[in-house]
Design an enzyme around this catalytic site. Structure first.
Site, PDB file in Angstrom:
ATOM      1  N   GLY A 210     -60.802  12.409 -34.274  1.00  0.00           N
ATOM      2  CA  GLY A 210     -61.111  11.824 -35.501  1.00  0.00           C
ATOM      3  C   GLY A 210     -60.737  10.431 -35.328  1.00  0.00           C
ATOM      4  N   THR A 214     -55.777   8.575 -37.915  1.00  0.00           N
ATOM      5  CA  THR A 214     -56.040   9.701 -38.716  1.00  0.00           C
ATOM      6  C   THR A 214     -54.722  10.534 -38.559  1.00  0.00           C
ATOM      7  OG1 THR A 214     -57.497  10.482 -37.397  1.00  0.00           O
ATOM      8  CG2 THR A 214     -58.219   9.618 -39.356  1.00  0.00           C
ATOM      9  N   GLU A 431     -71.485 -13.871 -57.979  1.00  0.00           N
ATOM     10  CA  GLU A 431     -70.540 -13.034 -58.451  1.00  0.00           C
ATOM     11  C   GLU A 431     -70.709 -12.350 -59.855  1.00  0.00           C
ATOM     12  OE1 GLU A 431     -69.618 -11.412 -55.912  1.00  0.00           O
ATOM     13  OE2 GLU A 431     -69.890 -13.006 -54.301  1.00  0.00           O
TER      14      GLU A 431
HETATM   15  P1  ADP Z   1     -54.295   8.505 -34.203  1.00  0.00           P
HETATM   16  O1  ADP Z   1     -53.334   9.048 -33.121  1.00  0.00           O
HETATM   17  O2  ADP Z   1     -55.316   9.485 -34.961  1.00  0.00           O
HETATM   18  O3  ADP Z   1     -54.979   7.156 -33.561  1.00  0.00           O
HETATM   19  P2  ADP Z   1     -51.668   7.970 -35.163  1.00  0.00           P
HETATM   20  O4  ADP Z   1     -50.982   9.402 -35.253  1.00  0.00           O
HETATM   21  O5  ADP Z   1     -51.407   7.234 -33.999  1.00  0.00           O
HETATM   22  O6  ADP Z   1     -53.112   7.987 -35.120  1.00  0.00           O
HETATM   23  O7  ADP Z   1     -51.222   7.528 -36.454  1.00  0.00           O
HETATM   24  C1  ADP Z   1     -50.666   6.072 -36.546  1.00  0.00           C
HETATM   25  C2  ADP Z   1     -49.592   5.916 -37.609  1.00  0.00           C
HETATM   26  O8  ADP Z   1     -50.385   6.354 -38.928  1.00  0.00           O
HETATM   27  C3  ADP Z   1     -48.693   7.284 -37.714  1.00  0.00           C
HETATM   28  O9  ADP Z   1     -47.528   6.995 -36.623  1.00  0.00           O
HETATM   29  C4  ADP Z   1     -48.195   7.563 -39.054  1.00  0.00           C
HETATM   30  O10 ADP Z   1     -47.082   6.385 -39.369  1.00  0.00           O
HETATM   31  C5  ADP Z   1     -49.492   7.019 -39.986  1.00  0.00           C
HETATM   32  N1  ADP Z   1     -50.259   8.053 -40.392  1.00  0.00           N
HETATM   33  C6  ADP Z   1     -51.655   8.427 -39.931  1.00  0.00           C
HETATM   34  N2  ADP Z   1     -52.139   9.453 -40.446  1.00  0.00           N
HETATM   35  C7  ADP Z   1     -51.121  10.239 -41.165  1.00  0.00           C
HETATM   36  C8  ADP Z   1     -50.927  11.340 -42.164  1.00  0.00           C
HETATM   37  N3  ADP Z   1     -51.832  12.035 -42.313  1.00  0.00           N
HETATM   38  N4  ADP Z   1     -49.729  11.225 -42.706  1.00  0.00           N
HETATM   39  C9  ADP Z   1     -48.693  10.598 -42.462  1.00  0.00           C
HETATM   40  N5  ADP Z   1     -48.744   9.290 -41.656  1.00  0.00           N
HETATM   41  C10 ADP Z   1     -49.933   9.154 -41.231  1.00  0.00           C
HETATM   42 ZN    ZN Z   2     -73.659 -10.631 -53.482  1.00  0.00          ZN
END
Ligand code: ADP
Ligand code: ZN
Length: 629
Positions: A210, A214, A431
């Site tokens: 993803g 995410t 705009e």
């Molecule tokens: P990835 O590993 O997919 O790049 P992360 O797990 O590192 O993403 O996400 C970074 C931060 O974004 C997480 O530590 C959390 O704080 C926030 N976050 C991302 N997705 C969610 C979710 N579905 N629910 C709550 N927090 C989220």
């Molecule tokens: Zn424009």
């Protein structure tokens, strides 16, 4: 969380290196008098002294070497007597030839070698280092295959985050179906025996894919937290480096650690850095291939019931080598979508508990206006908003803070305006054109959220729309309306400033309109003239030769049709603007005065004083039309 590196080896190496170093240094110091003594013996003794020495430079010494009777050298200082009896002092450079010339000329030279031990370092340190390196290489070899890289690993410890995590599924919002899918893993880690007695095969590897942010890492951590097992995390990019063979050794290392701590979760972020499809044959690639092979060996090597679950994360699943995805390896794949509107609302709800938010902030609207935001973006948004509120001296996050934070993430930070007044004026009309034509199609386009002439990122200004929901398709009428809205900015420039004053500022409008028209005609089958044939695009969307499975004739037809759609849309927009010059001018002037107008304010100006928030049916997606600089 504690950080714990397996670096006992590093310490042992450090201690023995120190011992050997000290020993050799001692030896060097023992040898010192020998060297000095030899030299003195060779050149004889110093005669007595007389008063008032003259100072000679090194070149004087070289020039007058025949005049020199005696020379007593201490480091870089030399003293002695010339043949005429004068005492001298000189600063000299160490020059073996000088010494032999002096002795040949019959001078008595003595060297009082009182070099400090520091002087010896210059000679001995390189020798010591060389010796040490050879010793260390040999020692590594003795450890059998991998011995060398094993000690390299201990010098370059893998960054492994470990420990029990307190994260649970409660901390993950908005991606319920993914959570559901991963629940089984938790169940397995908790009730291994149940699975074993039934003979159910449990996945060893789970691949989370993803977009960045995410929540892949968060989910992996939450699985460990739910199952109450240790969590080890490493990143694929740690496994490649300048030292060949290091990756293989590091893979061994993390799997050994996982085995010692099973049941546990072993999380490998950016797994594409190791597991990229094998392609070219560069040196680097060979090393990566070995690392990948080692990973496969390790994954095949532990039995299912040890309780190690390897979770890999990537945002490029298409790049992965197929071998990684075979049964018994990462055979469970979970794709984490960007959150939909409901998901975004849940994530916003979760994080809004951590900041003080005024009642006037409408989180549902914010969820509507953040299509394409990841969980991390949303968290960041609320954080930015809170910072903005603090900077503005507010006690809680207000709508303006949220608005500013959203635009910053969407379009980049505000630019300091270095525009000429006439450019600002043109932007306002541009705009206003978008906004006005959008109002003309209010029944089929998304409601306007706001129009602004504050430059941000590459855009000089923009009109934002707020989708009612996350619909993913458009009717033909909506496509036509969106094309007209997109081209209305340029149309306004022509009408209010003249055909020779139009600017390049409509670049992104034109690009997005062309993209939408081409998509509708060649992919979505919306053009009766071209028909229902799917004409694949290869490469960039506006390269003419880039049409696949279409004859030259069809390609020409498509090009003509796109041009036709865009011309029609432009003409429609221009007609609306020409017929309503006064209103458009009023909009532009208000924009110049206030810089930003809300959707409500625009509706008031265009439709008169009455508040018409007529909700429209039949709304589809299409978020914003921004203009490039
Ligand atoms: P990835 O590993 O997919 O790049 P992360 O797990 O590192 O993403 O996400 C970074 C931060 O974004 C997480 O530590 C959390 O704080 C926030 N976050 C991302 N997705 C969610 C979710 N579905 N629910 C709550 N927090 C989220
Ligand atoms: Zn424009």
């Amino acid at each position: 969380m504690k950080k714990q590196n397996d670096n006992k080896n590093t310490k042992r190496d450090g201690a023995s290196i120190f011992l050997i170093f000290a020993g050799l240094l001692f030896l060097a110091l023992m040898l010192r008098p020998m060297g000095g003594g030899q030299m003195t013996g060779k050149f004889g003794a110093v005669p007595g002294a007389q008063p008032a020495p003259v100072e000679l430079s090194f070149s004087d010494v070289l020039r007058r070497e025949k005049d020199i009777k005696t020379m007593d050298i201490r480091g870089a200082r030399a003293t002695g007597v010339l043949r005429d009896g004068t005492k001298y002092r000189a600063t000299i450079a160490y020059d073996p030839e000088l010494l032999s010339k002096l002795s040949a000329a019959g001078a008595t030279v003595s060297i009082n070698d009182d070099k400090s031990w520091v002087d010896y370092l210059g000679i001995w340190v390189p020798i010591l280092m060389g010796g040490l390196f050879i010793w260390w290489l040999l020692r590594g070899m003795r450890g059998g295959p991998g011995g060398l890289s094993r000690s390299l690993v201990s010098q370059n410890p893998t960054k492994i985050t470990t420990g029990k995590t307190k994260t649970t599924f409660k901390d993950v919002a908005g991606i319920d179906s993914e959570k559901q899918e991963l629940m089984e893993i938790v169940d397995f880690l908790k009730n291994k025996d149940k699975f074993k007695s039934v003979g159910a095969r449990v996945p060893r590897g789970v691949l989370l894919s993803g977009e960045p942010g995410t929540g892949k890492t968060l989910l992996a951590r939450a699985i460990a937290g739910e199952a109450n097992v240790p969590f080890f995390a490493a990143s694929g990019s740690d496994f490649s480096g300048i030292i060949v063979g290091l990756g293989v050794a590091k893979i061994k290392e993390i799997f050994e650690m996982a085995k010692r701590n099973a049941p546990c979760i072993l999380f490998i972020d950016e797994i594409d850095a190791i597991g990229q499809r094998r392609s070219t044959h560069s040196y680097n690639d060979q090393d990566r291939e070995q690392t990948l092979n080692q990973l496969l060996i390790e994954m095949d090597g532990f039995s299912n019931d040890t309780g190690i679950i390897v979770i890999g994360a990537t945002n490029r699943p298409d790049m992965l080598d197929a071998a990684l995805l075979r049964p018994g390896r990462f055979d469970r794949q979970v794709y984490i979508e960007l959150p939909d509107m409901a998901g975004r609302r849940e994530i916003l709800d979760l994080y809004s508990k951590r900041v003080k938010i005024a009642d006037s902030v409408n989180l549902q609207d914010l969820a509507r206006g953040t299509t394409g935001f990841s969980g991390a973006d949303l968290e960041n948004l609320l954080n930015e908003a809170a910072l903005h509120a603090v900077r503005g001296g507010r006690a809680a996050v207000e709508p303006i803070d949220v608005e500013e934070a959203r635009d910053k993430i969407l379009m980049g930070p505000r630019k300091v305006r270095k525009m000429r007044p006439e450019d600002i004026k043109l932007t306002a009309y541009h705009e206003a054109g978008h906004a006005f034509v959008s109002m003309m199609y209010a029944d089929v386009t998304d409601p306007i959220h706001k129009a602004t002439i504050i430059p941000r990122g590459r855009a000089l200004g923009m009109v934002q729309h707020l989708p009612i929901d996350d619909k993913v398709s458009m009717t033909l009428a909506e496509v036509r309306a969106n094309l007209a809205v997109a081209l209305a900015g340029r149309a306004a420039e022509e009408i209010f400033f003249g055909a020779d004053k139009i600017t390049t500022g409509a670049e992104s409008d034109i690009a997005s309109a062309t993209r939408l028209a081409r998509y509708s005609i060649t992919v979505a089958g919306l053009s009766p003239r071209v028909g229902l044939a799917a004409i694949n695009q290869v490469g960039t969307f506006n390269a003419r030769s880039a049409l696949e499975n279409a004859s030259e004739k069809t390609a020409e037809l498509v090009d003509g049709e796109i041009r036709d759609w865009l011309d029609t849309a432009h003409r429609d927009a221009a007609n609306y603007l020409r017929k309503n010059r006064a209103t458009v001018e009023k909009l532009a002037n208000e924009l110049l005065k206030r810089e930003t107008l809300t959707g409500e304010e625009i509706r008031e100006i265009v439709l008169g004083r009455k508040k018409t928030t007529a909700p429209k049916k039949n709304v589809r997606r299409q978020k914003k039309s921004a203009d490039d600089a």
